[in-house]
Each structure stands twice: as C-alpha cells, then as structure tokens.
Design an enzyme around this catalytic site. Structure first.
Site, mmCIF file in Angstrom:
data_model
loop_
_atom_site.group_PDB
_atom_site.id
_atom_site.type_symbol
_atom_site.label_atom_id
_atom_site.label_comp_id
_atom_site.label_asym_id
_atom_site.label_seq_id
_atom_site.Cartn_x
_atom_site.Cartn_y
_atom_site.Cartn_z
ATOM 1 N N PRO A 69 -11.908 0.601 4.320
ATOM 2 C CA PRO A 69 -12.797 0.687 5.483
ATOM 3 C C PRO A 69 -12.022 0.715 6.789
ATOM 4 C CG PRO A 69 -12.890 -1.494 4.497
ATOM 5 C CD PRO A 69 -12.045 -0.658 3.597
ATOM 6 N N VAL A 71 -12.082 2.941 10.930
ATOM 7 C CA VAL A 71 -12.730 3.902 11.821
ATOM 8 C C VAL A 71 -11.657 4.509 12.706
ATOM 9 C CG1 VAL A 71 -14.523 4.223 13.563
ATOM 10 C CG2 VAL A 71 -14.807 2.463 11.815
ATOM 11 N N LYS A 86 -6.779 4.451 14.946
ATOM 12 C CA LYS A 86 -7.331 4.044 13.652
ATOM 13 C C LYS A 86 -7.433 2.523 13.632
ATOM 14 C CE LYS A 86 -6.751 4.709 8.658
ATOM 15 N NZ LYS A 86 -6.014 5.448 7.626
ATOM 16 N N ASP A 180 -2.747 9.442 -0.781
ATOM 17 C CA ASP A 180 -4.050 10.112 -0.748
ATOM 18 C C ASP A 180 -4.000 11.415 0.042
ATOM 19 O OD1 ASP A 180 -6.640 10.407 -1.498
ATOM 20 O OD2 ASP A 180 -7.479 8.945 -0.101
#
Length: 487
Positions: A69, A71, A86, A180
C-alpha cells in the site's frame, strides 16, 4: 498482419535450438553530468507537504494495492522542479536505517533511461521517496488503455531498447535487481521518451516481496524460492516484450503455447498491421522466448538484449513525442485568453481578466476564522481587503500590494484570489520573484486552479526561465480544459 507467418514458423523451430543471445558491445548510456540533476537529498516532511499542497487528493497520480500500500503524488519544489512523491503506509519500512540506506544507494544512480530518485524523507513514521516527475503516463496506459491512437511499432521497439539500456546501466552499477518489473513501471517524460521508474529498484515493503502482480506473470524460480535474481528480471523483461508485441497482457505460459503451436497471429497486435517485417517480428518473438526460458541460466543478460535490439530500431530520427502523438512545447497548447496573455506577458490583459473573474474561484476555499474576527480586527481585516480591491481595480498596484499584505498577514482568512491579485501587482511593479512566490502560494491553497499556474508561467518568463514557464502553461491549460469539460 504486417508479418507473414512463414518465417515465424521457422522461428518457432529455431527457438528450440538457438542458445542465449550472444553478448556484444552496446551504445553507452549518458551519465549523470549530462542530466542536470541534483545529488540525492533528504527532505523534511514539511517540504514535501508544501510541494504536494498538503498531499492533496487532486495531486494523486497512482495508488497501489494491499500487498504494497502506497500512494504517489505529483508536486513541485520551491525551485520549480516537478517531482513524484511515493508515500508508503505506516507499516512499511519500520527500520528507518534500512530505508535510508536503500534509498541512498538507489539515489546514487543517474541516467537518462531512468526516472531518477532525487531524495527521500524519513521522519517519525513517514517513509517517502522523491523522484523525477514523468508527465506522460505509463506504458500500461499507452498500450492497453489508449484513447487516440495505438502505440506505433517503431515506438514499441524504442521502449524495448530504452528499457534494456536502463537495466544494463543498473547492472553495471551493481543494482541488477529490479522488483516487479511491469508496464506500470515504465513512464514517459516531457519529450515522450520511455524511462524506467526508480521505485522498482527498492523493495515494495518490509516483507521484501518482489512481485505484487498476478502470479501467472512471476518467474518460476520466484514461485519456488520467493527470491528475485537478475535472471528473474530478464523473465519479466520477456513478459514486457510480449506486452509490446501483442498490445495485451498475455500470461507467459499461454504465449509460449501459442509460439509452440505456431499460432502467432494471436500473439501480435492487430493494430500493427503493415508496420513491421517478418524478420522484426521473428526477432522480437525469439528474444521474448529466450527471456522466458524456464531455466534462469538460459536467459540473456541486459547487455546482449541491448545489442540485439539496436539493429531493430526504426524511425530513429523521429522524436518520441511525435511517434506517441503527445503535445510538446507551447506551440501545440490550446491556450485560453488568460493562457495566451500569460504567454505574451500581457499584464494589462491579465489584469482585465482577473478583475472580471473577481472572487468566484474562491468558492469552496477553506476559511479560517478565529475569535479575533468577531472583534474590531475583523472590520479592519475586511477593510484592508476592500481597499486592496479598489486599488487593484484602479491600477494603483503599490497600494494594492500594501493592502493585500495587511490582509494576508492577519492570517484569519485564506484566499487564492488575493494571492493571485498580489502576484500580478508584484509583476507589474517589476518584482517577479515575489510574484512567483504568491502564485505558488495560490496553488498551495487551491492545487488545481489554472490561474495559479498561468501566473507562475508569466513570472517565470519574466525571470527568463522559459522551460519551466512552458511546463506551468501546459499544466494550467490541462487543468482549465478539464474544468471546462466537467462543468
């Protein structure tokens, strides 16, 4: 399709026999001294709060899921540099020292193929990363959710090369692990050039998980061990080549089945018909297949990928923003009368427009009232505002500055319009730095107010900072266009 399948069929057989792509010398990447970027910096939470207008919802550019989590906000530092911030949730990175060490290490990287890490913030429970801001969305948006035109074949090849060059640079700097890697990690800068986000060079969160995407897209060895290796990054690069070829997010196992079954029309984007040759398609399929080998040691390394992708490049003289169909510079801006006046530095026209608009954009702006407002001070405060408005209307800008300053200094009411009016008064009084400061303050109060951006542009033009002024004009124009479309 633009690629007949006869040579593709031969390619499918050859894939079983060809070894890893051979290494070759690649084109060197530009180093940091050509990037005009500051060294890594540790920011305070207050600096980043100011830069993002208090982490305003309007400044959110992306949000991520439950496993990691966080943003990402867009923002602007005092020196006008645009940034992406971030912000992790409180449970991420509990070890402050580990976070700082990781961020400082990534922050040493500087390259034209990266959206570089400029700094971080580690105060109390806060963990934030600060990177270059890339205004033209992600590869996922342009490949899977395009609105005006599909991405051209030449641009897809350019994306593949730039990504390989980014990974080669990171590998040479002993940062070969990228966590990722997917189409959301590739972003586009002002010129439409693809960059690899620096955020993926750091682990997602305290649990160290390297993949938050669908497990169908994760390397087989990661599923076995839970660890990412440089070869795992090459596997993810192969999934991105499939994305570029197909225009869809196809699971690697399915793609390999299509290749083995020689059903390659299902693997190529129908929007690319006629744009590439048999050999180009064959080579991209071959590269993807090599990256997706089950055994990690059989996958190519970034250097050999760069060597293989350089000969495939097309339309190399065409700028990326042209291939992408992205507006570039002020010439393509659909400017309103206020935007045009700001571009021309026509202060008289700006004054007329601001006077006509009045205070209507202050509706909904937060008002801070104290008990003092119910005393004589309230009358004095409102009186200074009224006197300022009269002076502004009659173009007595020195008096307007004095009266608006009295109103602002009391601090009992917050008004972006007053900051805008004082900003213009400063501009006309040949005080451009003060004008810029007020325009920035108007944006802090109202983050998506186009007038604040236009006044910033006019101030920056007077200060001779044309590139930054063009950015402010684009932002103001985009906000104004969006506002008109929704009203």
């Amino acid at each position: 399709m633009g690629c007949g399948c006869s040579k593709f069929y031969r390619c499918c057989t050859d894939l079983e026999q060809n070894g890893p792509v051979l290494e070759a010398h690649s084109v060197p990447n530009e180093e940091s001294n050509e990037l005009d970027l500051p060294t890594f910096h540790e920011y305070t939470i207050e600096q980043l709060r100011m830069a993002t207008s208090g982490f305003a919802v309007e400044n959110i550019v992306s949000e991520h899921g439950e496993k990691a989590p966080n943003v990402v906000y867009k923002g602007k530092l005092e020196n006008q540099r645009r940034i992406a911030v971030k912000r992790f949730n409180r449970s991420a990175w509990p070890d402050a020292r580990q976070f700082l060490e990781e961020a400082r290490s990534v922050g040493q990287l500087r390259n034209q193929r990266l959206a570089n890490l400029l700094g971080c913030c580690c105060e109390g429970d806060e963990r934030l990363l600060v990177a270059e801001y890339m205004p033209n969305d992600t590869l996922a948006k342009h490949l899977f959710h395009w609105e005006t035109q599909p991405m051209k074949w030449a641009m897809r090849l350019r994306v593949a090369l730039h990504l390989a060059q980014a990974l080669e640079y990171c590998t040479n700097k002993e940062r070969a692990l990228y966590h990722d890697l997917n189409s959301y990690r590739i972003v586009f800068d002002d010129d439409g050039n693809p960059r690899l986000s620096c955020f993926g060079l750091m682990k997602n969160s305290r649990d160290g998980k390297s993949y938050s995407t669908n497990l169908a897209f994760t390397p087989p060895e990661y599923l076995r061990t839970g660890r990412v290796t440089p070869e795992s990054v090459m596997y993810s690069f192969g999934t991105l080549l499939l994305d570029l070829l197909s225009g869809k997010h196809i699971p690697p196992s399915h793609a390999l089945d299509l290749i083995r079954d020689r059903n390659l029309q299902m693997l190529t984007d129908s929007c690319l018909e006629g744009q590439f040759s048999n050999d180009e398609g064959t080579e991209l399929v071959r590269l993807a297949s090599r990256c997706l080998q089950y055994e990690p040691r059989e996958r190519p390394n970034p250097k050999s990928l760069v060597a293989a992708l350089i000969p495939l490049q097309k339309d190399t003289e065409v700028p990326s923003h042209v291939l992408m169909g992205i507006q570039h510079g002020t010439t393509a801006l659909p400017l309103s009368p206020l935007g045009e006046a700001s571009l021309r530095m026509d202060l008289t026209a700006i004054h007329e427009i601001l006077e006509k608009i009045g205070y209507k954009d202050d509706e909904g702006t937060a008002t801070e009232l104290s008990f003092q407002m119910w005393t004589n001070q309230m009358q004095d405060t409102l009186s200074s505002k009224k006197k300022g408005d009269v002076a502004f209307r009659h173009k007595d800008f020195k008096a307007a500055i004095d009266c608006y300053t009295q109103f602002i200094d009391v601090g009992t009411m917050v008004s972006p319009t007053i900051y805008a009016r004082r900003s213009l008064s400063y501009l006309i009084s040949e005080m451009p730095q003060e004008a810029l400061n007020d325009a920035l303050q108007a944006q802090v109060i109202s983050p998506v107010w186009h007038i604040a951006f236009y006044l910033q542009a006019a101030s920056l033009l007077v200060l001779g900072r044309e590139n930054e002024a063009q950015v402010a004009l684009r932002e103001g124009s985009a906000i104004e266009t969006k506002k008109k479309a929704t009203s």
